[in-house]
Design a protein around this motif. Structure first.
Motif, PDB file in Angstrom:
ATOM      1  N   PHE A   9      20.631   8.205  57.770  1.00 32.51           N
ATOM      2  CA  PHE A   9      21.268   8.048  56.466  1.00 32.51           C
ATOM      3  C   PHE A   9      22.679   8.634  56.462  1.00 32.51           C
ATOM      4  O   PHE A   9      23.572   8.100  55.821  1.00 32.51           O
ATOM      5  N   GLU A  10      22.865   9.723  57.194  1.00 34.91           N
ATOM      6  CA  GLU A  10      24.208  10.294  57.315  1.00 34.91           C
ATOM      7  C   GLU A  10      25.136   9.318  58.043  1.00 34.91           C
ATOM      8  O   GLU A  10      26.294   9.146  57.653  1.00 34.91           O
ATOM      9  N   LEU A  11      24.617   8.672  59.093  1.00 34.42           N
ATOM     10  CA  LEU A  11      25.428   7.700  59.838  1.00 34.42           C
ATOM     11  C   LEU A  11      25.769   6.480  58.987  1.00 34.42           C
ATOM     12  O   LEU A  11      26.884   5.964  59.053  1.00 34.42           O
ATOM     13  N   ILE A  12      24.817   6.016  58.181  1.00 39.02           N
ATOM     14  CA  ILE A  12      25.089   4.895  57.268  1.00 39.02           C
ATOM     15  C   ILE A  12      26.177   5.296  56.282  1.00 39.02           C
ATOM     16  O   ILE A  12      27.122   4.539  56.027  1.00 39.02           O
ATOM     17  N   TYR A  13      26.069   6.502  55.742  1.00 41.65           N
ATOM     18  CA  TYR A  13      27.066   7.018  54.792  1.00 41.65           C
ATOM     19  C   TYR A  13      28.452   7.078  55.455  1.00 41.65           C
ATOM     20  O   TYR A  13      29.448   6.620  54.881  1.00 41.65           O
ATOM     21  N   LEU A  14      28.511   7.628  56.673  1.00 44.99           N
ATOM     22  CA  LEU A  14      29.803   7.747  57.372  1.00 44.99           C
ATOM     23  C   LEU A  14      30.387   6.378  57.708  1.00 44.99           C
ATOM     24  O   LEU A  14      31.596   6.156  57.566  1.00 44.99           O
ATOM     25  N   GLN A  15      29.537   5.452  58.132  1.00 43.80           N
ATOM     26  CA  GLN A  15      30.018   4.103  58.450  1.00 43.80           C
ATOM     27  C   GLN A  15      30.588   3.437  57.201  1.00 43.80           C
ATOM     28  O   GLN A  15      31.637   2.799  57.243  1.00 43.80           O
ATOM     29  N   ARG A  16      29.937   3.620  56.089  1.00 41.37           N
ATOM     30  CA  ARG A  16      30.403   3.038  54.825  1.00 41.37           C
ATOM     31  C   ARG A  16      31.765   3.602  54.434  1.00 41.37           C
ATOM     32  O   ARG A  16      32.629   2.892  53.953  1.00 41.37           O
ATOM     33  N   ARG A  17      31.971   4.891  54.683  1.00 42.27           N
ATOM     34  CA  ARG A  17      33.247   5.525  54.340  1.00 42.27           C
ATOM     35  C   ARG A  17      34.387   5.049  55.224  1.00 42.27           C
ATOM     36  O   ARG A  17      35.543   5.036  54.805  1.00 42.27           O
ATOM     37  N   VAL A  18      34.080   4.653  56.466  1.00 40.43           N
ATOM     38  CA  VAL A  18      35.104   4.214  57.409  1.00 40.43           C
ATOM     39  C   VAL A  18      35.619   2.817  57.078  1.00 40.43           C
ATOM     40  O   VAL A  18      36.769   2.487  57.372  1.00 40.43           O
ATOM     41  N   LEU A  19      34.780   2.013  56.439  1.00 41.96           N
ATOM     42  CA  LEU A  19      35.167   0.638  56.133  1.00 41.96           C
ATOM     43  C   LEU A  19      36.363   0.618  55.188  1.00 41.96           C
ATOM     44  O   LEU A  19      36.409   1.346  54.202  1.00 41.96           O
ATOM     45  N   LYS A  20      37.324  -0.228  55.497  1.00 40.61           N
ATOM     46  CA  LYS A  20      38.599  -0.231  54.774  1.00 40.61           C
ATOM     47  C   LYS A  20      38.589  -1.128  53.534  1.00 40.61           C
ATOM     48  O   LYS A  20      38.963  -0.726  52.468  1.00 40.61           O
ATOM     49  N   SER A  21      38.142  -2.329  53.692  1.00 42.07           N
ATOM     50  CA  SER A  21      38.233  -3.326  52.622  1.00 42.07           C
ATOM     51  C   SER A  21      37.055  -3.226  51.661  1.00 42.07           C
ATOM     52  O   SER A  21      35.916  -2.983  52.069  1.00 42.07           O
ATOM     53  N   THR A  22      37.311  -3.436  50.392  1.00 45.98           N
ATOM     54  CA  THR A  22      36.257  -3.440  49.378  1.00 45.98           C
ATOM     55  C   THR A  22      35.265  -4.558  49.646  1.00 45.98           C
ATOM     56  O   THR A  22      34.055  -4.386  49.475  1.00 45.98           O
ATOM     57  N   ILE A  23      35.760  -5.696  50.115  1.00 42.49           N
ATOM     58  CA  ILE A  23      34.886  -6.839  50.416  1.00 42.49           C
ATOM     59  C   ILE A  23      33.935  -6.480  51.556  1.00 42.49           C
ATOM     60  O   ILE A  23      32.739  -6.787  51.496  1.00 42.49           O
ATOM     61  N   ILE A  24      34.448  -5.804  52.564  1.00 42.07           N
ATOM     62  CA  ILE A  24      33.612  -5.413  53.699  1.00 42.07           C
ATOM     63  C   ILE A  24      32.574  -4.380  53.259  1.00 42.07           C
ATOM     64  O   ILE A  24      31.412  -4.435  53.670  1.00 42.07           O
ATOM     65  N   VAL A  25      32.961  -3.445  52.407  1.00 42.02           N
ATOM     66  CA  VAL A  25      32.018  -2.442  51.890  1.00 42.02           C
ATOM     67  C   VAL A  25      30.918  -3.133  51.088  1.00 42.02           C
ATOM     68  O   VAL A  25      29.736  -2.800  51.239  1.00 42.02           O
TER      69      VAL A  25
END
Length: 133
Positions: A9-25
């Motif tokens: 869950f921490e890795l999912i959270y960190l990956q989500r934070r790294v994503l740049k575009s709102t569409i990609i998030v």
């Protein structure tokens, strides 16, 4: 979340934070079953849609138990057979372990490649010694 899988869950959270575009998030959130509105307001963790977290934990638990049993089995086979089994498992994962395509693939593999019982070297030595005596 206090589970052995907390790191996931921490890795999912960190990956989500790294994503740049709102569409990609948004796409990432949809694929992982994340509640975007709750996760955007919570700075230290992601919030999943109802039952997604439970299903994710169950899937991780299932895969872990399958992996443990396969690792035990692969300890006793040759490198060639281990490679074939790893490729087989990879294809099943790509097809989706519980899909109709994966089940058909499993059936075809079972028919084409009959499973053989693995005999350890120790058992072979014992059988050879009995034959010689």
């Amino acid at each position: 979340i206090n589970t052995p899988f907390k790191n996931v869950f921490e890795l999912i959270y960190l990956q989500r934070r790294v994503l740049k575009s709102t569409i990609i998030v948004e796409e990432f959130d949809t694929q992982w079953g994340i509640d975007s509105s709750a996760s955007d307001t919570n700075d230290d963790q992601v919030q999943f849609q109802p039952k997604v977290q439970t299903k994710l934990l169950a899937t991780i638990d299932t895969v872990t138990s399958i992996a443990k049993s396969k690792i035990e089995m692969l300890k006793f086979v040759s490198d060639k057979l281990a490679g074939i089994e790893v490729i087989h498992l990879f294809v099943v994962d790509l097809l989706g372990r519980t899909t109709a395509a994966a089940k058909i693939f499993e059936r075809v593999i079972m028919e084409d490649f009959k499973r053989t019982k693995v005999v350890t070297m120790f058992a072979k030595f014992i059988a050879g010694a009995i034959l010689i005596l």
